[in-house]
Design an enzyme around this catalytic site. Structure first.
Site, PDB file in Angstrom:
ATOM      1  CE  LYS A  92     -28.988 -56.639  29.172  1.00  0.00           C
ATOM      2  NZ  LYS A  92     -30.315 -56.768  28.577  1.00  0.00           N
ATOM      3  CB  THR A 148     -37.583 -59.556  26.257  1.00  0.00           C
ATOM      4  OG1 THR A 148     -38.739 -60.018  26.943  1.00  0.00           O
ATOM      5  CG2 THR A 148     -37.152 -58.240  26.845  1.00  0.00           C
ATOM      6  CG  ASP A 177     -26.265 -58.212  27.311  1.00  0.00           C
ATOM      7  OD1 ASP A 177     -26.105 -59.117  28.161  1.00  0.00           O
ATOM      8  OD2 ASP A 177     -27.233 -58.170  26.523  1.00  0.00           O
ATOM      9  NE  ARG A 178     -29.261 -60.116  31.794  1.00  0.00           N
ATOM     10  CZ  ARG A 178     -30.344 -60.616  32.341  1.00  0.00           C
ATOM     11  NH1 ARG A 178     -30.294 -61.152  33.546  1.00  0.00           N
ATOM     12  NH2 ARG A 178     -31.496 -60.583  31.715  1.00  0.00           N
ATOM     13  CG  ASP A 227     -25.367 -61.600  25.727  1.00  0.00           C
ATOM     14  OD1 ASP A 227     -25.489 -61.681  26.971  1.00  0.00           O
ATOM     15  OD2 ASP A 227     -26.117 -60.893  25.037  1.00  0.00           O
ATOM     16  CB  SER A 260     -28.917 -63.182  27.298  1.00  0.00           C
ATOM     17  OG  SER A 260     -28.517 -62.236  28.246  1.00  0.00           O
ATOM     18  CG  HIS A 261     -29.696 -64.162  31.456  1.00  0.00           C
ATOM     19  ND1 HIS A 261     -30.099 -63.296  30.473  1.00  0.00           N
ATOM     20  CD2 HIS A 261     -30.808 -64.617  32.045  1.00  0.00           C
ATOM     21  CE1 HIS A 261     -31.423 -63.232  30.471  1.00  0.00           C
ATOM     22  NE2 HIS A 261     -31.880 -64.020  31.413  1.00  0.00           N
ATOM     23  NE  ARG A 307     -37.932 -61.415  34.282  1.00  0.00           N
ATOM     24  CZ  ARG A 307     -37.115 -62.479  34.312  1.00  0.00           C
ATOM     25  NH1 ARG A 307     -36.831 -63.053  35.460  1.00  0.00           N
ATOM     26  NH2 ARG A 307     -36.609 -62.962  33.199  1.00  0.00           N
ATOM     27  CB  THR A 340     -38.943 -55.045  30.547  1.00  0.00           C
ATOM     28  OG1 THR A 340     -39.282 -54.662  31.872  1.00  0.00           O
ATOM     29  CG2 THR A 340     -37.866 -56.107  30.595  1.00  0.00           C
ATOM     30  CG  ASP A 346     -24.974 -61.598  30.265  1.00  0.00           C
ATOM     31  OD1 ASP A 346     -24.049 -60.891  29.837  1.00  0.00           O
ATOM     32  OD2 ASP A 346     -26.096 -61.659  29.716  1.00  0.00           O
ATOM     33  CD  GLU A 399     -33.714 -53.616  30.553  1.00  0.00           C
ATOM     34  OE1 GLU A 399     -34.915 -53.892  30.635  1.00  0.00           O
ATOM     35  OE2 GLU A 399     -32.919 -54.232  29.829  1.00  0.00           O
ATOM     36  CD  GLU A 400     -35.239 -55.752  36.799  1.00  0.00           C
ATOM     37  OE1 GLU A 400     -34.740 -56.538  37.623  1.00  0.00           O
ATOM     38  OE2 GLU A 400     -35.621 -56.093  35.665  1.00  0.00           O
ATOM     39  CB  SER A 401     -32.688 -57.467  34.327  1.00  0.00           C
ATOM     40  OG  SER A 401     -32.627 -56.574  33.222  1.00  0.00           O
TER      41      SER A 401
END
Ligand code: G1P
Ligand code: ZN
Length: 542
Positions: free
Chosen positions: A375, A17, A280-281, A278, A112-113, A495, A343, A276, A362-364
């Site tokens: 993001k 992804t 972006d969240r 990096d 990322s996370h 998921r 996604t 998170d 995004e929902e994430s």
């Protein structure tokens, strides 16, 4: 000074992804990172003499791979590398730097996370000249090259000093070490009403931001405390650590539990947020209320014109398919376009470039806009703060008013992590084989209206992406979506996304899991989750 090294392919370098993510020991195998980076360069054309941006989230192995990437960029003919001091660039900051300096592209090192450390996760992602993640045709080409690679090129020189800003020369290429924060902070000042936020904070509005020992620490310190005057100590865990302090740098209700508890307490600050690994969240929690990312997207879009950068209005809103339909109602009311993508942020790039969408989500826990092509966690925090500073209402009042106006989309995601891959694939295959016969089927009071496997037709480049998640839509607009994660590094993650629309304001006070209980049960009946995975409970509920 440049050497060509013989190598043999690895068979597991397919980007997911969001780039290539593996455990650190996998990346530490001989030539593993080199093979992937050379495959990136071999998939690109016309970069001789151009600029490449390199940076990462500071996790374990970041500095080592940055040295490799710089030396390989030099050997492959790039003219200049811009790298963040200390090897640090948040993902949104990297996107901005690529755009601002009109770089050819960028290499972003992050998982990322996902947790960091010697046995945890690492990742490499290539971003194109618009600042966004490489589209599938590029990642497919990279993967193809990884399967046939025979040699890579690298400059045979000493390591670059990453800790001093300024220019150095590496095998005929210029390396410029830049301040990782300043360009990004300047961009934020152009989008948001900093004086209004500053005076709101000075007036006693209390905030807390948890940087989770990850990359946003230096950005949040500079922007929230230094430029906006939030009380010293408002930014927690602001030193980026290679292992994120042993925590999971994922801003959700499980991994940012302490923040959640604080925000639900009697003496809670007015606004809490986290980002998170990096950067972006985002996680947004008002005093006494968690705002789901899907709701946050809708609320930000509905109020965006209160921020100077969006005062002229939005061209459109884009959301990933599993994200709730709350944003659709806002788009409808504003009379602007709404786009439903698979996604992954890469699918928003074309819509943003074409000027079709201004805000995406995004929902994430991902929200962002046309200011970059990733993001952006702090961007979402600042847009919330700008809205709160102008409306001078609490988060809970803004949320309630929003639901009264648009209706409430109750929404939750249930993740089953590290499930046996064969079991997870079997579950998806079994669902897929039932699709044609599902419409009309009753489960308790629910009746299935339609069921499909989501296919996306990109309205800009007309590319088609199939098998992007199984959607079961019930009469009345409720739905359940199933997909397998494309970012995990061990086993499979199932998921399950569950959503119910409730127009009646008198019913907006129900606990989310209770409001969705019948749909959760229907999901298990349809997919046989318990039976096939052997799990009685999700690993994470968000
Ligand atoms: C997850 C999220 C997705 C996000 C991606 C990268 O991907 O679900 O929305 O874009 O991380 O942050 P997944 O693991 O579901 O493939
Ligand atoms: Zn991230």
């Amino acid at each position: 000074m440049t050497k060509t090294v013989n190598t043999t392919p690895y068979t597991d370098q397919k980007p997911g992804t969001s780039g290539l993510r593996k455990k650190v020991p996998v990346f530490q195998q001989p030539n593993y990172a080199e093979n992937f980076i050379q495959s990136i360069f071999d998939s690109l054309e016309g970069f001789a003499g151009k600029t490449l941006v390199i940076g990462g989230d500071g996790r374990f192995y970041n500095r080592e791979v940055i040295q490799i990437a710089i030396k390989m960029a030099a050997a492959n003919g790039f003219g200049r590398v811009l790298v963040g001091r200390g090897g640090i660039l948040s993902t949104p900051a990297a996107s901005h730097v690529i755009r601002k300096y009109e770089a050819f592209g960028g290499i972003v090192l992050s998982a990322s996370h996902n947790p960091g450390g010697p046995t945890e996760d690492f990742g490499i992602k290539y971003n194109i000249g618009n600042g966004g993640p490489a589209p599938e045709k590029v990642t497919d080409a990279i993967y193809a090259h990884t399967k046939t690679i025979e040699t890579y090129k690298i400059a045979d020189v000493a390591d670059v000093n990453l800790d001093a800003e300024g220019e150095q020369e590496v095998a005929g290429m210029t390396v410029q070490v830049i301040n990782p924060v300043s360009d990004y902070a300047e961009l934020m000042e152009t989008l948001f009403d900093f004086p209004a936020i500053r005076s709101h904070l000075a007036g006693g509005f209390r905030i807390v931001f948890d940087a989770m020992s990850a990359v946003t620490g230096p950005y949040a310190k500079e922007i929230l405390e230094n430029r906006l005057g939030a009380a010293k100590g408002s930014v927690l865990n602001f030193v980026p650590l290679p292992d994120f302090g042993g925590h999971h740098p994922d801003p959700n209700l499980v991994h940012a539990r302490a923040l959640y508890e604080e925000m639900m307490g009697d003496d809670a600050p007015d606004f809490g947020a986290a980002s998170d690994g990096d950067g972006d969240r985002n996680l947004i929690i008002g005093k006494g209320i968690f705002v789901t990312p899907s709701d946050s997207l809708a609320m930000l879009a509905a109020n965006a014109t209160l921020a100077p950068g969006y005062a002229k209005g939005l061209a459109g809103i884009a959301r990933s398919m599993p994200t709730s339909g709350a944003a659709d109602r806002v788009a409808e009311k504003l009379g602007i376009g709404i786009y439903e993508t698979p996604t992954g942020w890469k699918f928003f790039g074309n819509l943003l470039d074409a000027g079709l969408a201004t805000i995406c989500g995004e929902e994430s826990a991902g929200t962002g806009s046309s200011h970059v092509r990733e993001k952006d966690g702090l961007w979402a925090v600042l847009l919330w703060l700008n809205i709160l500073a102008v409306r001078k209402e609490s988060v809970v009042d803004i949320a309630r008013e929003h639901w009264t106006t648009y209706g409430r989309n109750y929404y939750s995601r249930h993740d089953y992590e590290e499930v046996d891959s064969a079991a997870a694939n079997g579950l998806m295959d079994a669902l897929r084989s039932q699709l044609a016969t599902l419409p009309g089927r009753k489960l308790g009071d629910l009746t299935i209206e339609t069921a499909d496997d989501f296919s996306y037709h990109d309205p800009v480049d007309h590319s088609v992406s199939n098998n992007q998640g199984i959607r079961i839509l019930f009469e009345g607009g409720s739905r359940v979506v199933f997909r397998l994660s494309g970012t995990g590094t061990s086993g499979a993650t199932l998921r399950v996304y569950i959503e119910r629309f409730e127009p009646d304001a008198a019913k907006h006070d129900v606990d989310t899991q209770v409001a969705l209980a019948d749909l959760i049960e229907a999901a298990d009946t349809l997919a046989g989750i318990k039976e096939r995975t052997g799990r009685t409970e999700p690993t994470v509920i968000t």
